[in-house]
Design an enzyme around this catalytic site. Structure first.
Site, short mmCIF file in Angstrom:
data_model
loop_
_atom_site.label_atom_id
_atom_site.label_comp_id
_atom_site.label_asym_id
_atom_site.label_seq_id
_atom_site.Cartn_x
_atom_site.Cartn_y
_atom_site.Cartn_z
N HIS A 1 0.83 -1.21 0.00
CA HIS A 1 0.00 0.00 0.00
C HIS A 1 0.87 1.26 0.00
O HIS A 1 0.68 2.16 -0.82
CB HIS A 1 -0.92 -0.03 1.23
CG HIS A 1 -1.82 1.14 1.37
ND1 HIS A 1 -3.15 1.10 1.01
CD2 HIS A 1 -1.60 2.40 1.84
CE1 HIS A 1 -3.71 2.28 1.24
NE2 HIS A 1 -2.78 3.09 1.76
N GLU A 2 1.82 1.29 0.90
CA GLU A 2 2.67 2.49 1.03
C GLU A 2 3.67 2.62 -0.11
O GLU A 2 4.03 3.73 -0.49
CB GLU A 2 3.40 2.47 2.38
CG GLU A 2 2.47 2.54 3.58
CD GLU A 2 1.60 3.80 3.58
OE1 GLU A 2 2.07 4.86 3.10
OE2 GLU A 2 0.45 3.71 4.05
#
Length: 457
Positions: free
Chosen positions: A109-110
């Site tokens: 996600h990051e």
């Protein structure tokens, strides 16, 4: 406390580093046109996911409230989103899968946010990992001033990248799960049965004539088993349908049966075996004169080499008088014949779901003895957790809620679409605030009621 990028506070620990900055910049400058298309698709997906998450949370909330009002226990299984509490509705034995999948989903996600930010010329300060209470996660540190200077559409590409990468990770995990038989084909074969990988100590299938690790289950009654899915499906059918009977000739019935007292159990079913034998079972049958006859018979002698039946008509063959005898058991209890050749059939008496919960199986059979029977199960289980948790992370982060990606997605979306309709920025911010307030209340209601459903009931 802050040392070497590590900060510790009550219930929260985080570590930030610039060690991966060069790698992030390499990713962010790789094939600019492709990345532009990639994150533009992600932007469209993120905006649609924002609206979709609200619909999904609304539907889940209605289902939860309906279940609370109607006392319908089965409704919980129909909900797409459920609150997970380790040790309550998540087995402690699977915590490793759970936390690993959360961490990997958070990192992917990051990475999406970080690469998209570099692609849009936003300064990247560092990457980090945190632990909140016991839940792991990841984060990226971006230069806020640069974020505020770029256009709302560029901001959307960055803010939607995390949700988009979680969706892609979920799809990739699903494809890996779907293609697993082909990937493991050189080492494992499938489609021949369900391989027993574990039998719980308190399982009714445990015993000298029960199931053992390494046994290959091929049939449950007359239901063929080629995989774990078949095992679960057969047990579900057996649980829902009435008990099947077994064909036995009139001569054999007269030879095996012995006089016994007939009495009714508390649930209304009939028992006719009073000798406390572990091998005899009360069977019911009918003839032309009486439709309620009972006989206490040795179960294995009746069942082995017999075909299953529903009525006496199923047993008529070669003009030999035969009867369809059905085990007279307590409600929800079933007599199940489990075939696991070359061993003698296991005869199980109990609730079918107890057999399902206490016996672990795999659809993958090793081609060589030195290969682990657990490896395919580990890969399967981990893929399923990645699909569930990465998908859940995408849905939750897309919700227009304070402190989540949905907050920044909503704000950028309103700036990109409403700036000509609502000229005053203050008014646009008020609209965004009201939507965020409603989204936060919706998410909080789902979490609160979900926790109550899991823990208090």
């Amino acid at each position: 406390m802050l040392t070497y990028g590590l900060s510790i506070s009550p219930f929260h620990m985080r570590w930030q580093t610039a060690l991966f900055n060069r790698q992030f910049y390499n990713w962010g400058r790789w094939k600019p046109r492709f990345l532009y298309l990639w994150f533009s698709i992600g932007m469209v997906f993120g905006v649609l996911a924002m609206f979709g998450s609200v619909i999904l949370l609304g539907k889940t909330l209605v289902q939860t409230l309906t279940q609370m009002l109607t006392e319908a226990p089965k409704a919980q299984n129909d909900r797409m989103l459920q609150v997970v509490v380790p040790g309550v509705n998540l087995p402690v034995s699977q915590l490793t899968y759970f936390f690993s999948a959360i961490l990997i989903s958070g990192v992917i996600h990051e990475v999406g946010h970080g690469v998209a930010a570099i692609r849009e010329q936003v300064r990247f300060n560092g990457f980090g990992i945190f632990i909140f209470i016991v839940y792991p996660g990841a984060f990226v540190d971006l230069f806020t001033t640069h974020l505020q200077l770029i256009s709302p559409v560029q901001q959307l590409r960055i803010f939607c990248a995390g949700v988009w990468h979680n969706f892609v990770l979920g799809v990739a995990s699903f494809m890996g799960l779907f293609l697993l038989p082909a990937i493991l084909f050189p080492f494992y074969y499938t489609g021949v049965g369900a391989l027993v990988t574990e039998v719980a100590e308190d399982s009714p299938a445990n015993g000298p004539r029960g199931l053992f690790v390494g046994d290959l289950v091929t049939n449950l009654q007359d239901c063929p088993v080629y995989s774990v899915e078949d095992w679960n499906s057969c047990l579900g059918d057996i649980s829902e349908k009435s008990q099947v009977g077994y064909c036995i000739s009139a001569a054999t019935l007269q030879q095996l049966s012995f006089p016994a007292r007939v009495y009714r159990r508390l649930d209304g079913t009939v028992e006719c075996c009073s000798n406390n034998s572990l091998t005899d079972i009360c069977f019911s049958y009918s003839n032309n004169l009486d439709s309620h006859l009972y006989a206490c018979l040795p179960a294995r002698k009746v069942i082995e080499a017999s075909k299953v039946c529903r009525t006496n008509m199923d047993c008529q063959k070669d003009f030999v008088p035969s009867f369809c005898v059905t085990p007279s058991l307590e409600n929800q209890t079933r007599l199940i014949r489990v075939k696991h050749p070359p061993h003698i059939d296991m005869l199980y008496v109990g609730h079918p779901m107890h057999l399902q919960y206490t016996v672990s199986l795999s659809s993958f059979v090793p081609r060589q003895n030195f290969l682990s029977i657990d490896l395919p199960v580990v890969i399967e289980t981990f893929c399923k957790y990645l699909i569930s948790l990465s998908g859940a992370l995408a849905v939750i982060n897309a919700v227009p809620c304070f402190a989540l990606d949905g907050q920044w997605i909503l704000n950028s979306f309103l700036e990109a679409t409403l700036s000509s309709l609502i000229v005053e920025k203050q008014n646009r911010e008020l609209v965004g605030f009201l939507i965020l307030l409603a989204g936060s209340a919706l998410l909080a209601a789902n979490v609160a009621l979900g926790l109550w459903m899991v823990t208090a009931r």
